[in-house]
Design an enzyme around this catalytic site. Structure first.
Site, PDB file in Angstrom:
ATOM      1  N   LYS A  16       0.824  -1.218   0.000  1.00 60.78           N
ATOM      2  CA  LYS A  16       0.000   0.000   0.000  1.00 60.78           C
ATOM      3  C   LYS A  16       0.856   1.264   0.000  1.00 60.78           C
ATOM      4  CE  LYS A  16      -2.291  -1.197   3.779  1.00 60.78           C
ATOM      5  NZ  LYS A  16      -1.725  -2.525   4.116  1.00 60.78           N
ATOM      6  N   ARG A  91      -9.820   0.309   9.057  1.00 67.80           N
ATOM      7  CA  ARG A  91      -9.424  -1.069   9.367  1.00 67.80           C
ATOM      8  C   ARG A  91     -10.512  -1.809  10.129  1.00 67.80           C
ATOM      9  NH1 ARG A  91      -3.548  -0.144   9.076  1.00 67.80           N
ATOM     10  NH2 ARG A  91      -2.410  -2.052   9.471  1.00 67.80           N
ATOM     11  N   ARG A 130      11.482  -6.380   4.874  1.00 69.10           N
ATOM     12  CA  ARG A 130      11.403  -4.948   5.181  1.00 69.10           C
ATOM     13  C   ARG A 130      11.962  -4.685   6.577  1.00 69.10           C
ATOM     14  NH1 ARG A 130       5.562  -2.125   4.696  1.00 69.10           N
ATOM     15  NH2 ARG A 130       5.226  -2.878   6.809  1.00 69.10           N
ATOM     16  N   ARG A 136      11.827  -1.299  11.602  1.00 68.33           N
ATOM     17  CA  ARG A 136      10.476  -1.315  12.180  1.00 68.33           C
ATOM     18  C   ARG A 136      10.310  -2.566  13.031  1.00 68.33           C
ATOM     19  NH1 ARG A 136       5.166  -0.143   8.495  1.00 68.33           N
ATOM     20  NH2 ARG A 136       4.166  -1.479  10.039  1.00 68.33           N
ATOM     21  N   ARG A 148      -0.722  -9.567  13.076  1.00 68.34           N
ATOM     22  CA  ARG A 148      -1.263  -8.474  12.248  1.00 68.34           C
ATOM     23  C   ARG A 148      -2.091  -9.030  11.092  1.00 68.34           C
ATOM     24  NH1 ARG A 148       4.295  -6.073  11.208  1.00 68.34           N
ATOM     25  NH2 ARG A 148       3.351  -4.770   9.592  1.00 68.34           N
TER      26      ARG A 148
END
Ligand code: ADP
Length: 190
Positions: A16, A91, A130, A136, A148
């Protein structure tokens, strides 16, 4: 002229953020990512950021009230925008209903929900990749990543039906080259 308000939808790791960067350029839109806003709050050390940090670290969802008021403030701060890309929001059904309320009060509804579709094992691979470069924390732990994705499946994916009932849902294959996927999104926007 009516505004091009888009929901860019999909599970964590669907691309996204990457695709938003192209779409904001091409259409002159304002990018609203609740994840980015929450991380900025955390980096600034605000009370909200510190509270959200713990929840995000577990891979759970931050409360609807908090993210809805963040989005309301951002919409009010960009009244002259040509349109918004909502990334990572809504969400939950409560968030989607609140967003509809805000936008219909302005007569600027969501035009389309573009839902990037990527299989779970590919998502886990992308997110761990990532995490290895971005630092992160929520991308570095496989059980947080799976939580998640689970939250997405249970709380968020049902929004496909919510927008589908309004005739606004478009599923997009999110596997392939970045530019290839951008072209699919542009074709779907029409
Ligand atoms: P990803 O899509 O990869 O999970 P995001 O940056 O969109 O990344 O979100 C990171 C975290 O921020 C989420 O796991 C969640 O804790 C929190 N968050 C972001 N957006 C929302 C939202 N709309 N509602 C509740 N929590 C959110």
């Amino acid at each position: 002229m009516s505004k091009l308000n888009l929901v860019l939808f999909g599970p964590p790791g669907a691309g996204k953020g990457t695709q938003s960067a192209f779409l904001i350029q091409k259409y002159g839109l304002v990018h609203l990512s609740t994840g980015d806003i929450l991380r900025a709050e955390k980096d600034a050390g605000t009370e909200l950021g510190l509270m959200a940090q713990e929840i995000m670290g577990r891979g759970d969802l931050v409360s609807d009230d908090i993210v809805i008021s963040m989005i309301r403030n951002k919409i009010e701060a960009h009244l002259d925008a040509k349109g918004f890309i909502f990334d990572g929001f809504p969400r939950t059904k409560a968030q989607a209903e609140a967003l509809d309320g805000m936008l219909s009060a302005k007569n600027e509804p969501i035009v389309v929900m573009l839902a990037l579709e990527v299989p779970e094992e590919e998502l886990v691979k992308r997110l761990l990749g990532r995490g290895a470069v971005s630092g992160r924390a929520d991308d570095q732990n496989e059980s947080v990543i799976r939580n998640r994705i689970h939250k997405y499946e249970t709380e968020t994916a049902p929004l496909k039906d919510y927008y589908g009932a309004q005739g606004k849902f478009k599923g997009i294959n999110g596997v392939g080259g970045v530019e290839e996927i951008t072209a699919r999104l542009v074709a779907a926007i029409g």
